[in-house]
Design an enzyme around this catalytic site. Structure first.
Site, short mmCIF file in Angstrom:
data_model
loop_
_atom_site.label_atom_id
_atom_site.label_comp_id
_atom_site.label_asym_id
_atom_site.label_seq_id
_atom_site.Cartn_x
_atom_site.Cartn_y
_atom_site.Cartn_z
N HIS A 212 -11.06 -5.60 10.21
CA HIS A 212 -11.75 -5.60 8.92
C HIS A 212 -13.15 -5.00 9.01
O HIS A 212 -13.97 -5.25 8.13
CB HIS A 212 -11.87 -7.02 8.37
CG HIS A 212 -10.60 -7.63 7.90
ND1 HIS A 212 -9.64 -8.10 8.76
CD2 HIS A 212 -10.09 -7.84 6.66
CE1 HIS A 212 -8.62 -8.59 8.09
NE2 HIS A 212 -8.86 -8.44 6.80
N GLU B 299 0.81 -1.21 0.00
CA GLU B 299 0.00 0.00 0.00
C GLU B 299 0.85 1.27 0.00
O GLU B 299 0.52 2.24 -0.68
CB GLU B 299 -0.97 -0.01 1.19
CG GLU B 299 -2.14 -0.98 1.02
CD GLU B 299 -1.83 -2.40 1.43
OE1 GLU B 299 -0.66 -2.67 1.81
OE2 GLU B 299 -2.72 -3.26 1.37
C1 LIG Z 1 -1.95 -4.70 4.62
C2 LIG Z 1 -3.01 -5.53 4.01
N1 LIG Z 1 -3.31 -5.35 2.72
C3 LIG Z 1 -4.26 -6.09 2.13
C4 LIG Z 1 -4.94 -7.05 2.83
C5 LIG Z 1 -6.03 -7.87 2.16
N2 LIG Z 1 -5.58 -9.24 1.97
C6 LIG Z 1 -5.87 -10.20 2.85
S1 LIG Z 1 -5.17 -11.66 2.46
C7 LIG Z 1 -4.51 -11.00 1.04
C8 LIG Z 1 -3.68 -11.85 0.16
C9 LIG Z 1 -2.51 -12.40 0.89
O1 LIG Z 1 -1.75 -13.15 0.02
P1 LIG Z 1 -0.56 -14.02 0.58
O2 LIG Z 1 0.30 -13.21 1.46
O3 LIG Z 1 0.08 -14.68 -0.57
O4 LIG Z 1 -1.28 -15.10 1.53
P2 LIG Z 1 -2.36 -16.19 1.11
O5 LIG Z 1 -3.70 -15.57 1.22
O6 LIG Z 1 -2.04 -16.65 -0.24
O7 LIG Z 1 -2.22 -17.25 2.15
C10 LIG Z 1 -4.84 -9.66 0.91
C11 LIG Z 1 -4.42 -8.81 -0.19
C12 LIG Z 1 -4.61 -7.20 4.20
N3 LIG Z 1 -5.25 -8.06 4.97
N4 LIG Z 1 -3.64 -6.44 4.75
#
Ligand SMILES: Cc1ncc(C[n+]2csc(CCOP(=O)(O)OP(=O)(O)O)c2C)c(N)n1
Ligand SMILES: Cc1ncc(C[n+]2csc(CCOP(=O)(O)OP(=O)(O)O)c2C)c(N)n1
Ligand SMILES: [Mg+2]
Ligand SMILES: [Mg+2]
Lengths: 339, 329, 339, 329
Positions: free
Chosen positions: A134, A65
């Site tokens: 959230h 971000e």
């Molecule tokens: C700082 C932040 N940005 C965006 C999100 C929204 N978000 C939640 S899970 C996710 C994807 C995470 O991907 P990854 O780190 O690869 O973990 P996975 O879900 O694949 O286990 C996002 C963008 C968040 N929770 N926190």
């Protein structure tokens, strides 16, 4: 506010349409954010844009971000008009510096020589048990920081007009929509999930509150989901002969203090409702405005109804306990009238 | 390396301008602050971060930039601003808080914005990095052959913004160059106490982009490294990370007691001064006479004097201007 | 509040002494932050600690606020009691997520099973022309976010007692000192740079406001530098026979609403003074508290004096124009008395 | 590699427990959400991120951990929690929002805190990384031979917190292991669209620490890589970055339309299932009979059933509890 249409849209579609129309009109407008491309935005605010405008103008970003919000500022400084989505407003903590120390201040530092025409869009609000990281609203936090306009729509009609205004504004605008109002099939927090929205582009001035319902006995000031609850409460109270005026601020910055004062001058009683935290927030600012400028019109102490300074809890009975809703507004209005 | 004479002129003149500017500022800053140093007093109150000694990185990079290329700097911005061609009078007036300043006195020394030459800076460490990436994104989206440069200190390379900005830029192959000024310290903290590896240039590997280390505080060495990086960016081949070893002659800010470094460190550093080094090179190249160089020096001094005179002579903004410019129309 | 000492200290020394005494008492307490070691903290709040406790307990960090503030949380969760300095509160934007989504909420999420006993310390305030990214107060922002206690001392005595309380508290405490009150030789924004401070450790409860001056005609509520200005204004106004009560909140969270209400019940007039931004902040919350709970005691509209929703400008005349000071308080009090 | 039988038992039992847990949760989550999916309905409302398919990384690492070692996880935390030994009944009750839950229903699925086994997690991507470093700092300061582990997704490796946390840990030689679960996607965004290089393990070079890439979704391969990393940390030699290729069988969250990946991707992935792989290994090793393995499976199923039964049978907290626990005494 007369709406000249019979077409009904969800708020999500109204927002996506506003963005699409502005992207058609102005090649400088583009969208970036996490999962705003193929996915269409987790809350569908960018649904269909990738298909229409392609990946060069509808850009999925890494989970960075600070990176992409800072980049949005850079792009705006060099003549683009980005719309950057922060998926949940709760996540703004990882990039707040870019927002309040740069996006909000570069215009001032440069005495207006640098324009920062960008829109930050984010989802807010709870009621579906997504817990404390959230479900926040946090608009009070942003409204405290000078240099950002803060938009918080409550209807699809307002959502479209305010989004178009936000995009056309030469200043940074934080546009926060409440997830529960988006009319998403998978999140049915409200009964009326659509509203009339004209097809042609139109604007709603930033800084003008809207009387969503006229009344004479008490003024309820709110935004977003609070407006929805207030209207429901007003219908309930009407059965008992109580006429509630519901004032939807629509933007927290600029704040339409005049509209607040005028309404209180009429009704002499004020309840402020907010899904953001109670203290040091919107309810305080609205109450203070009246205590400064319309004190002598008040027939009763001001009342406030907001999340009582606790993180949003997960469990349903706990969350329902802390969120404002129509029954709580009904009760508060009655107390106001009896005091 | 074959450096055109006009470039040598530009670099030398800018280096001298920067040096004279910073030394003048160091003096002016003390006005009203003696015998007792009071940060809130004098014609230039507030913090003051000077860049004397760090001229090579600014001029070596900016010599390759065009007017419409963008530069984003730091809390220590004067050398970058001068090398990028920011209006020196308006800049100085801004630092004095005068109405003739770049921001009519609202920004001050850490917030210099000159859209004419696409210069900006920020007092927040690391913030410039994603911003420069975004400017490069704008250039790329509009298919303009323009480049953005982010300058920042070695201390900034430990901020999250560094990682996020570099990843974005590399991923999207943006026309941006990231330049780390390694002056050895972040305020009082030496690099080895803040950075897990010796050379930030090696961090380029984390983004699959070229990383270049320039180990001497030398304008020509920087010029060479930056030339390739900027050309690469302009060709659309993506970002480069450059780190330059440099030295800060003054304290972190004026008034810094400098308890964290040996008392003689600066004296030793000054013996190997980069301006003298470039001058020697110019003389040895046979392209310049002593007189020509003296002429450049005189020119620089005069520009600085004029800028300070302009700033002093200018008026303060009307206090009520404080309420203006939060928003534009 | 009776101070039993003739020893006088600056606020900076009072804070450093509080930390040193607690570090001696409790091996779990340690300090981390940028330039807090050899340098002793940019505003001297950690001066002398490195010499006393060594680099293992007085840790200079990289410029990685998310890194070391997140690490402070981790260390607190595993039984340490860190004090982490964010050099200027303005910089909190780069690490706000760790602060409000984690440090402030983990206790709640875990229903109290996880304690987060840490102190975040930061400098705030302007008046010395450091411009918009180095002169903010921002305490209103943090006070809006549940789960953090927020301390804002105005005297060396309070500074020491509140710091000791903050360190001993099992909850996260944000401790914000105003640079101009620290008594630093190089920043002489106030006349009285020292105050009486007992040598032995003592605590001041978090959540108790302090009447810094009693009065009957008008209540001025403020914190930090605002209290200093209010006291100066009160001395001025006394010459004209106007008795000002100056209430120093000392902590914004918990907020001592009772003290505010009691004072207004006595004086019937309220001015709220803040060096933070006007809207959606402390002045609003204090005004709202009175409008809710003591409305009928007010003989005049509430007045607020704070930074008028602009970034802090650099140039001296501009900055002086937006910052509250004694003459502005005098004028506001007079207006209040004439309304 | 010689893996003790007891470890194989633990890993297999935990993998099956995780799988059964997630599959059960997938079903239970749908209760009240059919025929129309409504996230706010049913016994388990809110988002639900399941980790079926990702068992190897959790069990392969946690097999080396002691009860007093710390683990910090993510928004997708069940597999880590189970492998770390979090109380399954209290965890499930928490996910149901019941008063018997780890946080009396306040935290829910993304906020599981079990101080008994030093487990915590967060819904903010990347936030766990510096937190684990801080836990390791506490261990190091007190000279305890304990280790902290941060688990996070490949998407999180682009957050600033990653950079800052790794730099701190490397600089201070903290006893911490950083484990990237590369399941290929961050919600809808594939790794190559978010990450400038192919392998996050290579980013270890930016901090001068070992970076290990485990290219198969295999418990034993993870076990081996993690063993060395954790031993190294326990010996006081500092952090390691491990990246493990893994697969997510379900959508990002339940209800995810999964428009971003080929319809048959999961079916193909399931053919190479890591639980079956470990089972084959156990049978081939000669240390286990089919019956023994079936016993472990039955045990796992029963634990999960009991946990869900406990959660269902438990009461909701009194609504007024919402106002408690913001602060402790
Ligand atoms: C700082 C932040 N940005 C965006 C999100 C929204 N978000 C939640 S899970 C996710 C994807 C995470 O991907 P990854 O780190 O690869 O973990 P996975 O879900 O694949 O286990 C996002 C963008 C968040 N929770 N926190
Ligand atoms: C996010 C943030 N943290 C801390 C600071 C305070 N600060 C200002 S300059 C500085 C040191 C910067 O060091 P470096 O990046 O090496 O640049 P240099 O000063 O050496 O030019 C620090 C810590 C800041 N301005 N922003
Ligand atoms: Mg440096
Ligand atoms: Mg992933």
């Amino acid at each position: 506010m007369a709406v000249q249409t019979t077409r009904k849209l969800t708020m999500a579609k109204a927002i996506a349409e506003a963005i699409a129309q502005e992207m058609e009109r102005d090649p400088r407008v583009f969208v970036m954010g996490e999962d705003i491309g193929v996915y269409g935005g987790i809350f569908s605010a960018t649904d269909g844009l990738l298909e229409k405008f392609g990946p060069e103008r509808v850009i999925d970003t890494p989970i960075s971000e600070t990176g992409f919000i800072g980049a949005a500022l850079g792009a705006a400084a060099e003549g683009m008009r980005p719309i950057a989505e922060i998926m949940f407003i709760d996540f703004a903590g990882v990039c707040l510096d870019q927002i309040y120390n740069h996006i909000a201040k570069n215009t001032y530092f440069s005495a207006g020589n640098v324009n920062v025409p960008l829109v930050l869009m984010a989802a807010a609000g709870g009621g579906y048990n997504d817990a404390g990281q959230h479900s926040q609203c946090l608009w009070g936090l942003f409204a405290h920081l000078p240099g950002l306009k803060v938009v918080v729509p409550s209807t699809p009609y307002d959502a479209k007009g305010l989004m178009i205004s936000a995009i056309r504004d030469n200043n940074p605008v934080l546009y926060i929509f409440h997830k529960g109002l988006m009319g998403l099939g998978w999140m049915t927090l409200i009964k009326d999930t659509t509203g009339p929205v004209p097809e042609e582009p139109y604007t709603i001035p930033l800084g003008k509150a809207d009387v969503k319902r006229e009344g004479t006995d008490v003024t309820v000031v709110s935004v977003a989901m609070g407006v929805y609850h207030a209207l429901e409460a007003a219908r309930e109270l009407e059965k008992e002969g109580i006429q509630v005026e519901v004032l939807d601020l629509r933007t927290l910055v600029p704040l339409d203090r005049e509209a607040i004062i005028n309404s209180v001058k009429k009704t002499h009683r004020l309840l402020v409702v907010d899904e953001d935290y109670l203290s040091y927030g919107m309810t305080g600012e609205v109450a203070a405005t009246v205590a400064e400028h319309a004190l002598e019109y008040l027939d009763a102490p001001i009342k406030r109804l907001a999340v009582p300074d606790v993180p949003i809890p997960f469990s349903r009975p706990l969350e329902q306990f802390v969120l404002p809703d129509a029954p709580k507004i009904v009760a508060a209005v009655k107390e106001l009238l009896n005091s | 390396m074959n450096v055109p004479k006009s470039t040598l002129v530009q670099m030398y003149r800018d280096m001298v301008t920067i040096r004279v500017y910073e030394e003048t500022m160091a003096q002016v800053y003390l006005e009203g602050k003696q015998p007792v140093f009071n940060i809130a007093a004098g014609p230039v109150p507030g913090e003051m971060h000077l860049a004397a000694g760090q001229e090579p990185v600014a001029v070596g990079v900016c010599a390759h930039l065009r007017k419409d290329d963008a530069v984003v700097g730091t809390h220590r911005p004067h050398h970058f601003a001068i090398a990028k061609g920011v209006d020196l009078k308006k800049m100085t007036a801004e630092i004095f808080g005068k109405v003739t300043g770049l921001g009519r006195g609202k920004g001050g020394h850490m917030h210099l914005f000159d859209p004419e030459v696409h210069f900006s800076c920020s007092g927040i460490v690391g913030a410039c990095i994603p911003q420069a990436a975004g400017m490069a994104l704008a250039f790329k989206m509009r298919k303009e052959p323009r480049v953005a440069v982010a300058f920042f200190g070695e201390g900034a390379a430990n901020q999250g913004a560094f990682h996020e900005g570099l990843n974005l830029a590399a991923l999207w192959k943006l026309p941006v160059v990231f330049v780390v000024e390694d002056n050895g310290y972040a305020i009082s903290v030496p690099k080895h106490k803040s950075t897990a590896i010796a050379t930030n240039a090696d961090r380029a590997a984390a983004y699959g982009i070229p990383g270049v280390y320039v180990g001497e505080n030398d304008a020509l060495a920087v010029y060479e490294a930056a030339g390739e990086a900027i050309a690469r960016a302009r060709r659309g081949e993506g970002p480069t990370l450059i780190e330059v070893k440099t030295y800060r002659y003054f304290g972190h800010f004026q008034g810094d007691p400098e308890v964290y470094r040996p008392k003689d460190e600066v004296a030793r550093l000054r013996e190997d001064d980069p301006i003298q080094k470039l001058k020697n090179h110019m003389l040895q190249s046979g392209l310049f006479t002593e007189a020509e160089i003296a002429g450049l020096e005189a020119e620089a001094k005069q520009r600085v004097e004029e800028a300070f005179a302009f700033a002093r002579a200018s008026a303060y903004p009307d206090p009520s201007e404080a309420l203006m410019h939060v928003f534009v129309d």
